[in-house]
Every structure is written in structure tokens, then in C-alpha cells.
Design an enzyme around this catalytic site. Structure first.
Site, PDB file in Angstrom:
ATOM      1  N   GLU A  36       0.834  -1.192   0.000  1.00 22.02           N
ATOM      2  CA  GLU A  36       0.000   0.000   0.000  1.00 22.02           C
ATOM      3  C   GLU A  36       0.873   1.247   0.000  1.00 22.02           C
ATOM      4  O   GLU A  36       2.018   1.221   0.470  1.00 22.02           O
ATOM      5  CB  GLU A  36      -0.907  -0.005   1.243  1.00 22.02           C
ATOM      6  N   GLU A 184     -12.589  -2.592   2.053  1.00 19.39           N
ATOM      7  CA  GLU A 184     -13.233  -2.309   3.348  1.00 19.39           C
ATOM      8  C   GLU A 184     -14.384  -1.321   3.189  1.00 19.39           C
ATOM      9  O   GLU A 184     -14.437  -0.266   3.833  1.00 19.39           O
ATOM     10  CB  GLU A 184     -12.202  -1.835   4.371  1.00 19.39           C
ATOM     11  N   GLU A 307      -6.024  -9.325   3.550  1.00 22.35           N
ATOM     12  CA  GLU A 307      -5.268  -8.625   4.599  1.00 22.35           C
ATOM     13  C   GLU A 307      -5.238  -9.509   5.834  1.00 22.35           C
ATOM     14  O   GLU A 307      -6.281  -9.857   6.394  1.00 22.35           O
ATOM     15  CB  GLU A 307      -5.883  -7.262   4.936  1.00 22.35           C
TER      16      GLU A 307
END
Length: 503
Positions: A36, A184, A307
Site C-alpha cells: 500500500e 473495506e 489482509e
């Protein structure tokens, strides 16, 4: 290595008499990673720029390329994470001096100059021999924007987006297969309800490909946080099978979101709580898989745990928004035990992405200017790569416990596979920091002529590799596995990971 053992415990593991004809293949993508735009994950981690004195190829560190290729990294997720739903991909293509800068609102409020964008990421994946997994912007983006991105990276026909790619120096497409549709969505990706997100997913998924999905892309829905089973059920109930190939799951091994504890100087009580959280992954995978089985009994939709990993307090003196933490033998325990869980549920788990690859959370690599170190987690991933695309061998495990106070956890985890050459590998983890464990492996009717192995262990659970002592923890030859007819007697050190090879 931890050789001052205290008490011996006994565990038995049995193989089936014959390999089940229905055993799944352990997808290599279970061993994937995550990068990320966060802290020094991309910049100063992967990417130093092509003018750097650090040896690089097109700006990507050569030492990082070599290490990840040796680890056999199969796929890399990018650009986030929470960052993904603020990322507009056209900001990161074209001449670098004309790319607009933005503020990274999620991670430290730092300025992102967009010098590492789509071309840089996809070209880096080619250097790594890894498949790209792109997380699309649903939170603040548009359907047209994501559709254009798919065309930019994968279309070989003449159209405005492929023309733009060619103008930016890339003639042939990269043909990106894996796409996350938002991240998310229940939280930083938009605080959506599952019903609302299901409709958004249907819309985005429809315009990413044609009606028959003959481009072969793999669309991953933003899945549940930990045990939000209603989220998974709602999505599967409302999204037609022809629009979805995978559904995500996020779970971190964490003591308490408000008191995560240190990455190195932790107590045994903190270690126990972390491992309890890590082993909860077994329950999560089983329960989410049960919902998938209800709506997808043919197992066409994969569970994508994109994740996972340990999350602690940042190292003292570092930017709290950069999530930089050291990596100790505790992380090796998390990695080994979690990967065994994924292997043993390979019928449904099709991909998993450790968070994150470099300098962030449970990283496999840490860098400091021109220095680079490999963490205990790196070595577990490298030892376990023998399972990639091998056939699962189911095991029956009767393990002793790791006890702390009045609580207990299963001490030994294991998974096994047979590769295409017929070689069998068994990965074992002893999470108990106080006891050696004697393991009897019952091979059933299988005949083997030899057993060899490697072990990762250290004198203290809190040990780690530092820039001053980068080789404190690394795999060694394992000599405590003895083949006796149809059994193997294994003596596992405290807090250790062992991978055996049976020929």
C-alpha cells in the site's frame, strides 16, 4: 537456536492411508502479498527512483527484486488498503513532472507525488515474476474510471485507453487478472451497508468486462471484517454468480485495537493473546466458508483473505501513521500457523495477502537507506513455498496444548502437500515458547526412503533481525526428524517452524 528446553510434550499426526482423489490444489496465490502507499512501503521500500545510488532496475531496488523472487512471490496487491479508495489512477500515469501531487489522508497526511503509478507497479510485477492484484476505487471513484483502468492495462484493441497506454510507453497490455472492487467498504471504503455495497459491486462489476466475462478477470468483492458473517451472507445473497469470482476477508492478529502492545519487548501474556487472535483465523475461514457453501456449493467463488498478519504499536520515534514495526519470532509463529490454516482449507481459500510486504506491519523485508534485512516472516514464507500449487494431503492432528494461566491453545499446527514430482512436504509449527514437543508422524501405508528438513528458531521468542545483526534468525538444517519404518519421530524446539521433505 532455543536448545534449553524444559518439559517435553507429545503430539501425534496421521496421514491418510491413500491420498484422497478429491484433495484440492494449494493455490500459490495463498502466498501473496500487499503493498500500500503507506509509510515507507512503496517509496524507500520497493521504489527508490532510477536516479538513486542504490542499485535498481527502473527505480525498483535490485536487492528487493532478488529477495522476493527467491521467496516466490505469486501476486502483489496494490495501491491499498484504505489508500485505494482515494486513489485516482490517471494521476499516476504519463510524464512524472506533470503528475499532480495529493495528500495521503489516511496514512500520515504526507504528500504523495504519484511518481510510482500504474506503469511502474505493473512493470515491477514483471520484474518480480508476480501477478498484479489491483484494488479499484469505489469509495471516491466512478464506474467509468474503473472501467477505463481495466482497458488501460488489459486492452489490446484500439481505443482511447489503450492509446493512452501506448502514448505512455507501453505497447502491449499487461492483462491484469485480479481486481478488487473497493476495499473495506464497511469502513474506510465508504462506511456502506452490505445491501448498499452489494448493489455498488453489481454495477462496477458489470462495466469492468462484457456480459460473458471472456476477458477472464477475477473480481473480488470487499468482504467482511473478521466475524461479520451477515456481510458475507448479504453479498452472496444479492450478487449474481456471474458477476463475482472472489470475496475478501480481513483479520489481523491483534491484542486490542486500543492497546496493541510492543512489537519486540512483549510479555508472554501479550504473546498468548496475539496467538489466540491468530488462531481464530481457523474459525473465521470455516464459518465464512460455510456461508459460501450455502450459496456456492460448487466452490466457484474463492475466499480471498487479502489482509492478514500481526499488528502492534509502531516502533518508538517513528511516524505513527507509517505503521513501521519490527518482526520477531512471534511473527514467524503467526505466519506459519496461519499459512497452515489456509493450506488446510485450500478448497475455498484461493488467495491470501500478508499485510504488508516491506516496512509496514508484518513485513517480510525491512529497509534503511541502502540496507535491507529479511525478517523471520520472510523465512517462513520462503520455507513454505514448496506448498505452492501442490496437492493438499489432509492430516489428522492430535496435539498437546500450550497453556498459559488458565487458558490453553493448540500447540502444534501442521499442513502437508505432494508436489508434481511426488515429493511430500510437511510444515510444522510449535507455538509453545516453554516446551519442546515430540511429534510422531504416522505415514500410514506410504513408503519413504529419507526425510530432511529446515528449522527456524531462536533462543528467545522476542529475538529479531536488526540492521546491525541481520542474520540472527535464519533457517538451519533440521536434524531432529528420524524415519522409522512408517513413522517419523520429530523433536520440535520451542517456538519454532519446521518444514520436512520426504522422498
Amino acid at each position: 537456536m532455543g536448545l534449553n528446553f524444559k518439559i517435553q510434550a507429545q503430539t501425534t499426526i496421521s496421514m491418510p492411508v491413500t491420498d484422497p482423489a478429491t484433495s484440492p490444489i494449494i493455490s500459490k496465490y495463498i502466498y501473496s502479498h500487499f503493498a500500500e502507499h503507506l509509510g515507507h512501503g512503496i517509496y524507500d521500500g520497493f521504489y527508490v527512483g532510477d536516479t538513486s545510488k542504490i542499485p535498481n532496475t527502473n527505480g525498483v531496488r535490485n536487492d528487493v527484486i532478488a529477495a522476493l523472487r527467491k521467496m516466490k512471490i505469486p501476486a502483489l496487491r496494490w495501491p491499498g488498503g484504505c489508500f485505494a479508495d482515494t486513489y485516482h489512477w490517471k494521476d499516476g500515469v504519463g510524464p512524472k513532472d506533470k503528475r499532480p501531487a495529493i495528500v495521503n489522508r489516511w496514512w500520515g497526511g504526507v504528500v504523495e507525488d504519484n511518481s510510482f503509478g500504474t506503469n511502474e507497479f505493473l512493470n515491477m510485477c514483471e520484474l518480480l515474476g508476480a501477478d498484479p492484484y489491483i484494488s479499484g476505487n469505489v469509495g471516491s471513484g466512478t464506474v467509468q474510471e474503473l472501467s477505463d483502468w481495466v482497458n488501460y492495462v488489459s486492452s489490446d484493441s484500439k481505443n482511447p485507453m489503450s492509446d493512452l497506454r501506448r502514448a505512455n510507453g507501453r505497447d502491449k497490455p499487461w492483462n491484469v487478472k485480479f481486481w478488487g472492487i473497493g476495499n473495506e467498504a464497511w469502513g474506510c471504503g465508504g462506511n456502506m451497508t452490505p445491501d448498499y455495497y452489494a448493489n455498488e459491486f453489481r454495477k462496477y462489476s458489470t462495466f469492468m468486462t462484457n456480459w460473458n466475462n471472456n476477458g477472464g478477470i477475477y473480481r473480488v468483492a470487499s468482504g467482511a471484517s473478521v466475524d461479520d458473517y451477515n456481510w458475507t451472507e448479504t453479498l452472496l445473497k444479492n450478487i449474481p454468480k456471474g458477476l463475482i469470482e472472489g470475496i475478501a476477508l480481513h483479520h489481523y492478529s491483534i491484542i486490542d485495537w486500543n492497546a496493541k502492545g510492543p512489537a519486540i519487548q512483549y510479555s508472554e501474556a501479550q504473546y498468548f493473546k496475539t496467538m489466540k487472535s491468530a488462531l481464530f483465523m481457523e474459525t473465521l475461514v470455516k464459518n465464512h466458508s460455510a456461508i459460501l457453501d450455502k450459496y456456492d456449493p460448487q466452490k466457484k467463488i474463492g475466499l480471498v483473505v487479502d489482509e492478514w498478519g500481526g499488528w502492534y504499536d509502531v516502533e518508538p520515534g517513528t511516524n505513527p501513521g507509517f505503521l513501521f514495526q519490527q518482526n520477531s519470532m512471534r511473527d514467524a509463529m503467526i505466519a506459519g500457523a496461519t499459512l497452515n490454516i489456509f493450506n488446510n482449507h485450500a478448497d475455498r481459500v484461493r488467495m491470501a495477502n500478508l499485510a504488508q510486504c516491506i516496512n509496514v506491519l508484518q513485513a517480510v523485508i525491512l529497509t534503511d537507506r541502502d540496507k535491507m534485512i529479511l525478517t523471520p516472516t520472510y523465512y517462513v514464507m520462503e520455507m513454505y513455498n514448496v506448498h505452492q500449487d501442490a496437492t493438499l494431503i489432509p492430516l489428522t492432528i492430535n496435539s498437546d496444548d500450550y497453556t498459559f494461566g488458565k487458558e490453553k491453545l493448540t500447540a502444534i499446527s501442521a499442513s502437508a502437500s505432494k508436489d508434481k514430482a511426488g515429493v511430500v512436504h510437511i510444515s510444522l509449527v510449535n507455538i509453545d515458547p516453554n516446551k519442546i514437543h515430540k511429534i510422531t508422524l504416522d505415514l500410514g501405508s506410504k513408503k519413504f526412503g529419507s526425510v530432511t528438513g529446515r528449522v527456524l528458531a531462536s533462543a528467545k521468542l522476542q529475538d529479531y533481525n536488526s540492521f546491525d545483526n541481520p542474520d540472527k534468525i535464519k533457517p538451519e538444517i533440521f536434524k531432529n526428524a528420524v524415519l522409522k519404518g512408517n513413522t517419523i519421530e520429530v523433536t520440535m524446539p520451542t517456538a519454532s517452524v519446521v518444514v520436512l521433505t520426504l522422498n
